[in-house]
Motif scaffolding. Structure first.
Motif, PDB file in Angstrom:
ATOM      1  N   GLY A   1       0.792  -1.225   0.000  1.00  0.00           N
ATOM      2  CA  GLY A   1       0.000   0.000   0.000  1.00  0.00           C
ATOM      3  C   GLY A   1       0.821   1.270   0.000  1.00  0.00           C
ATOM      4  O   GLY A   1       2.051   1.266  -0.049  1.00  0.00           O
ATOM      5  N   ASP A   2       0.097   2.365   0.068  1.00  0.00           N
ATOM      6  CA  ASP A   2       0.654   3.710   0.057  1.00  0.00           C
ATOM      7  C   ASP A   2       1.423   3.954   1.354  1.00  0.00           C
ATOM      8  O   ASP A   2       0.898   3.748   2.439  1.00  0.00           O
ATOM      9  CB  ASP A   2      -0.502   4.697  -0.076  1.00  0.00           C
ATOM     10  CG  ASP A   2      -0.088   6.138  -0.179  1.00  0.00           C
ATOM     11  OD1 ASP A   2       1.093   6.459   0.070  1.00  0.00           O
ATOM     12  OD2 ASP A   2      -0.948   6.970  -0.518  1.00  0.00           O
TER      13      ASP A   2
ATOM     14  N   ARG B   1       0.078   7.230   3.910  1.00  0.00           N
ATOM     15  CA  ARG B   1      -1.170   7.301   4.674  1.00  0.00           C
ATOM     16  C   ARG B   1      -0.909   7.143   6.164  1.00  0.00           C
ATOM     17  O   ARG B   1      -0.050   6.382   6.580  1.00  0.00           O
ATOM     18  CB  ARG B   1      -2.130   6.204   4.215  1.00  0.00           C
ATOM     19  CG  ARG B   1      -2.595   6.399   2.815  1.00  0.00           C
ATOM     20  CD  ARG B   1      -3.542   5.338   2.373  1.00  0.00           C
ATOM     21  NE  ARG B   1      -3.640   4.291   3.367  1.00  0.00           N
ATOM     22  CZ  ARG B   1      -4.507   3.324   3.333  1.00  0.00           C
ATOM     23  NH1 ARG B   1      -5.347   3.235   2.359  1.00  0.00           N
ATOM     24  NH2 ARG B   1      -4.538   2.406   4.270  1.00  0.00           N
TER      25      ARG B   1
ATOM     26  N   ARG C   1      -7.763   7.443  -1.953  1.00  0.00           N
ATOM     27  CA  ARG C   1      -6.429   7.165  -2.490  1.00  0.00           C
ATOM     28  C   ARG C   1      -6.027   8.278  -3.455  1.00  0.00           C
ATOM     29  O   ARG C   1      -6.830   8.752  -4.242  1.00  0.00           O
ATOM     30  CB  ARG C   1      -6.399   5.845  -3.275  1.00  0.00           C
ATOM     31  CG  ARG C   1      -6.769   4.621  -2.478  1.00  0.00           C
ATOM     32  CD  ARG C   1      -5.617   4.221  -1.563  1.00  0.00           C
ATOM     33  NE  ARG C   1      -5.852   2.952  -0.930  1.00  0.00           N
ATOM     34  CZ  ARG C   1      -6.452   2.788   0.236  1.00  0.00           C
ATOM     35  NH1 ARG C   1      -6.880   3.826   0.893  1.00  0.00           N
ATOM     36  NH2 ARG C   1      -6.621   1.596   0.747  1.00  0.00           N
TER      37      ARG C   1
ATOM     38  N   ASN D   1      -3.569   9.363  -6.658  1.00  0.00           N
ATOM     39  CA  ASN D   1      -2.997   8.714  -7.826  1.00  0.00           C
ATOM     40  C   ASN D   1      -1.907   9.643  -8.371  1.00  0.00           C
ATOM     41  O   ASN D   1      -2.085  10.292  -9.391  1.00  0.00           O
ATOM     42  CB  ASN D   1      -4.086   8.456  -8.869  1.00  0.00           C
ATOM     43  CG  ASN D   1      -3.595   7.580  -9.991  1.00  0.00           C
ATOM     44  OD1 ASN D   1      -2.538   6.976  -9.899  1.00  0.00           O
ATOM     45  ND2 ASN D   1      -4.361   7.523 -11.068  1.00  0.00           N
TER      46      ASN D   1
ATOM     47  N   GLU E   1       5.922   3.917  -1.257  1.00  0.00           N
ATOM     48  CA  GLU E   1       5.109   2.709  -1.183  1.00  0.00           C
ATOM     49  C   GLU E   1       5.694   1.734  -0.166  1.00  0.00           C
ATOM     50  O   GLU E   1       6.883   1.771   0.134  1.00  0.00           O
ATOM     51  CB  GLU E   1       5.058   2.006  -2.540  1.00  0.00           C
ATOM     52  CG  GLU E   1       4.523   2.876  -3.649  1.00  0.00           C
ATOM     53  CD  GLU E   1       4.648   2.249  -5.020  1.00  0.00           C
ATOM     54  OE1 GLU E   1       3.895   2.677  -5.903  1.00  0.00           O
ATOM     55  OE2 GLU E   1       5.489   1.354  -5.225  1.00  0.00           O
TER      56      GLU E   1
END
Length: 98
Positions: free
Chosen positions: A20-21, A24, A44, A46, A53
């Protein structure tokens, strides 16, 4: 695409699992703020360009890695462990080579 694991060296992306990101921030687990949890789960970005990541080397040492990858070119500019310096892992690696 190759990801260079700090412990195992360059490996094909097939050995890794995208987690995931990396930008966050999770709300407090005790929070009952519906909007904060909704944003955390569903919202999310983009981005075009460099993106932070989280990946796991699931087919190797199982370490979680912070990867900076360009989303346009897929070029990876930085790979580090998510937590700690893993000095014990680096020490074992050096001992294995001797």
């Amino acid at each position: 695409m190759l990801i260079t694991c700090p412990y195992c060296g360059p490996r094909d992306v097939i050995e890794f699992t995208y987690q995931g990101d990396g930008n966050r921030e999770r709300p407090d687990p005790a929070s009952q703020n519906f909007e904060a949890w909704n944003a955390y789960v569903y919202d999310r970005l983009n981005p075009a360009g460099d993106h932070n990541e989280i990946w796991q080397h699931s087919g190797g040492c199982r370490a979680h890695l912070r990867v900076v990858r360009n989303t346009l070119t897929h070029e990876i500019s930085k790979v580090t462990f998510v937590r700690g310096d893993h000095s014990s892992a680096a020490r074992r690696k050096a001992e294995d080579k001797s």
